[in-house]
Scaffold this motif. Structure first.
Motif, PDB file in Angstrom:
ATOM      1  N   MET A   1     -30.283  -4.657   0.620  1.00 61.91           N
ATOM      2  CA  MET A   1     -29.949  -4.088  -0.595  1.00 61.91           C
ATOM      3  C   MET A   1     -29.287  -2.621  -0.638  1.00 61.91           C
ATOM      4  O   MET A   1     -29.893  -1.955   0.341  1.00 61.91           O
TER       5      MET A   1
ATOM      6  N   CYS B   1     -38.994  -3.554   8.114  1.00 60.75           N
ATOM      7  CA  CYS B   1     -38.563  -4.441   6.965  1.00 60.75           C
ATOM      8  C   CYS B   1     -36.977  -4.337   7.265  1.00 60.75           C
ATOM      9  O   CYS B   1     -36.463  -3.094   7.721  1.00 60.75           O
TER      10      CYS B   1
ATOM     11  N   HIS C   1     -29.594  -3.066   6.918  1.00 61.15           N
ATOM     12  CA  HIS C   1     -30.463  -1.988   6.925  1.00 61.15           C
ATOM     13  C   HIS C   1     -32.118  -2.357   7.773  1.00 61.15           C
ATOM     14  O   HIS C   1     -32.240  -3.359   7.373  1.00 61.15           O
TER      15      HIS C   1
ATOM     16  N   ASP D   1     -34.512 -10.859  -0.487  1.00 59.64           N
ATOM     17  CA  ASP D   1     -34.284  -9.656  -0.670  1.00 59.64           C
ATOM     18  C   ASP D   1     -34.777  -8.501   0.350  1.00 59.64           C
ATOM     19  O   ASP D   1     -34.059  -7.673   0.748  1.00 59.64           O
ATOM     20  N   PHE D   2     -36.032  -8.733   0.699  1.00 59.57           N
ATOM     21  CA  PHE D   2     -36.493  -8.067   1.547  1.00 59.57           C
ATOM     22  C   PHE D   2     -37.509  -8.874   2.732  1.00 59.57           C
ATOM     23  O   PHE D   2     -38.012  -9.755   2.249  1.00 59.57           O
TER      24      PHE D   2
ATOM     25  N   LEU E   1     -41.445  -0.122  -3.570  1.00 57.51           N
ATOM     26  CA  LEU E   1     -40.624  -1.062  -4.422  1.00 57.51           C
ATOM     27  C   LEU E   1     -41.055  -1.210  -5.798  1.00 57.51           C
ATOM     28  O   LEU E   1     -40.239  -1.325  -6.749  1.00 57.51           O
TER      29      LEU E   1
ATOM     30  N   ARG F   1     -28.624  -8.471   8.511  1.00 59.28           N
ATOM     31  CA  ARG F   1     -28.865  -7.338   7.484  1.00 59.28           C
ATOM     32  C   ARG F   1     -28.249  -5.985   7.659  1.00 59.28           C
ATOM     33  O   ARG F   1     -27.913  -5.846   8.865  1.00 59.28           O
TER      34      ARG F   1
ATOM     35  N   PHE G   1     -31.036   1.288   0.208  1.00 55.97           N
ATOM     36  CA  PHE G   1     -32.247   1.032   0.853  1.00 55.97           C
ATOM     37  C   PHE G   1     -32.994   2.369   1.737  1.00 55.97           C
ATOM     38  O   PHE G   1     -34.201   2.322   1.638  1.00 55.97           O
ATOM     39  N   ASP G   2     -32.095   3.217   1.892  1.00 55.42           N
ATOM     40  CA  ASP G   2     -32.468   4.290   2.851  1.00 55.42           C
ATOM     41  C   ASP G   2     -33.456   5.156   1.992  1.00 55.42           C
ATOM     42  O   ASP G   2     -34.105   6.086   2.596  1.00 55.42           O
TER      43      ASP G   2
ATOM     44  N   SER H   1     -33.144  -5.247   5.154  1.00 54.33           N
ATOM     45  CA  SER H   1     -32.706  -5.915   3.757  1.00 54.33           C
ATOM     46  C   SER H   1     -31.124  -5.332   3.903  1.00 54.33           C
ATOM     47  O   SER H   1     -30.455  -4.530   4.660  1.00 54.33           O
TER      48      SER H   1
END
Length: 411
Positions: free
Chosen positions: A257, A253, A105, A236-237, A123, A103, A260-261, A255
């Protein structure tokens, strides 16, 4: 009215436990000898209730990494990463986790509980929808409350019911986020993840999977159920913990996405909790290295889990549907569960008592967790103690199952 009167029923239950002379909530080990044994007073106890799946708590390289980090970086960080700054090792661990999962992140929390609390509350806001498996862990439910999202439950491991719930929400504004687990912590069953992914795609929802009990257990490289099911690209996560297979404490976690940060400032449990101390970060980093480069640990764990699961099943216990490191025997009622637990402990075997509301369908469970560190003889001895206790209490028949060696050979 006294402040604690609202807990009168709970106080009564606790007092009744104390009166019997045994209380599973007050067990104290005087010495922990290894991942599989401890001492209570002068008695040697076999540990079958620790979630120490890969047995890494006493791994020499893991211990040495923790000791070196303490000497070099001190005992603790004394604050959150937002306030006190990140140590280089925090970032390093996040990069290792992201790389392990393939991933972009990664984000580390101080406990696995906080990982769910922090991710889910960030989220999903008050205008969004969290669609939770009914048997979700308490941390998932608490994370949904913290974010004030609309919560919808669907029947445990039921893709058709998930589909129905999302159909009803189709014209409702807000993001829809499905939350499931890899291995469920009470009965050890896995989610039908491929079917859930199909439903997720159909309705354009997001998918979060908690791999707390499946990290290091499932998948070709130990990444968990999403890897085993071949659907990682549709998740997604991924949320998980360091306190099971990695033998430490903390959560994470990962991801792909974009953006993300922003969760680092949107997640209150991340912002306002002291960060993991250097010793824990170093130990977990080394444990992750061990997981990646010692696949034999995972195979030994699965072999032990199948052996123990088969042993209890052959004795006639009503247990979970799948052979996983979580093996629970369903008891008739809480009183029987407490008595069974007490007799096992007196015989030298430590397990867990799990009761409502933590258990699905109001079940009373004798929950065991298997480790790669357990020897065959320890597995067989635990099965023998279950057999002796079950017969003495009239829960199983007098006819013994085939010896463990014969059962395993026949599989």
């Amino acid at each position: 009215m006294a402040l604690f009167d609202k807990y009168a029923a709970l106080i009564g239950q606790f007092a009744s436990l104390e009166a019997t002379g045994y209380n599973p909530f007050n067990v104290s080990f005087d010495t922990v000898l290894s991942p599989t044994e401890a001492m209570i007073g002068a008695r040697r106890i076999l540990l079958f209730g620790t979630n120490n799946y890969l047995g890494l708590t006493y791994d020499r390289a893991v211990i040495e990494a923790a000791a070196e980090a303490t000497q070099r970086l001190g005992a603790g960080t004394t604050g959150s990463r937002v306030a006190n700054g990140s140590y280089g090792t925090h970032r390093q661990l996040e990069r290792h986790l992201a790389d392990f999962y393939g991933r972009k992140h990664g984000m580390v929390f101080s406990t696995g509980y906080q990982a769910n609390l922090g991710i889910l509350s960030a989220l999903a806001g008050k205008d969004d929808h969290l669609i939770l498996d009914a048997d979700s862990h308490a941390s998932i439910y608490d994370g949904s409350r913290l974010g004030h999202a609309q919560v919808t439950r669907f029947r445990h491991n039921d893709p058709a019911d998930l589909d129905n719930r999302l159909r009803r929400l189709a014209d409702t504004p807000g993001d829809k986020i499905i939350v499931v687990e890899g291995i469920y912590s009470m009965l050890g069953d896995t989610a039908p993840l491929r079917e859930f992914v199909e439903v997720k795609r159909k309705w354009g929802a997001y998918l979060v999977i908690d791999e707390a009990h499946s990290l290091g257990v499932l998948g070709r490289t130990g990444r968990g159920l999403a890897e085993a099911a071949g659907v990682e690209a549709d998740v997604d996560f991924v949320v998980g913990t360091f306190s099971k297979s990695l033998g430490g404490i903390g959560g994470f976690c990962v991801s792909d996405m974009d953006g993300f940060d922003i969760l680092r400032v949107a997640s209150r449990p991340y912002m306002f909790t002291a960060s993991l101390p250097p010793s824990v970060v170093a130990a977990v980093t080394e444990a992750l290295n061990q997981l990646r480069h010692r696949p034999a640990l995972r195979q030994q764990l699965l072999d032990n889990a199948r052996r123990f699961h088969a042993g209890l099943a052959d004795l006639g216990f009503n247990i979970g549907p799948e052979a996983s490191p979580v093996v629970s025997a369903i008891m008739p009622d809480p009183a029987t569960a407490f008595t069974f637990w007490s007799k096992l402990l007196e015989a030298g075997l430590y397990t867990n008592v799990s009761l409502p509301p933590a258990t699905p369908k109001g079940l009373a469970l004798l929950r065991s967790s298997v480790s790669a560190a357990h020897s065959r003889s320890q597995i067989d001895h635990a099965v023998q103690l279950f057999a002796e206790t079950g017969r003495a209490m009239g829960l199983i028949g007098d006819q013994a199952a085939a010896p463990p060696e014969m059962r395993v050979a026949a599989q």
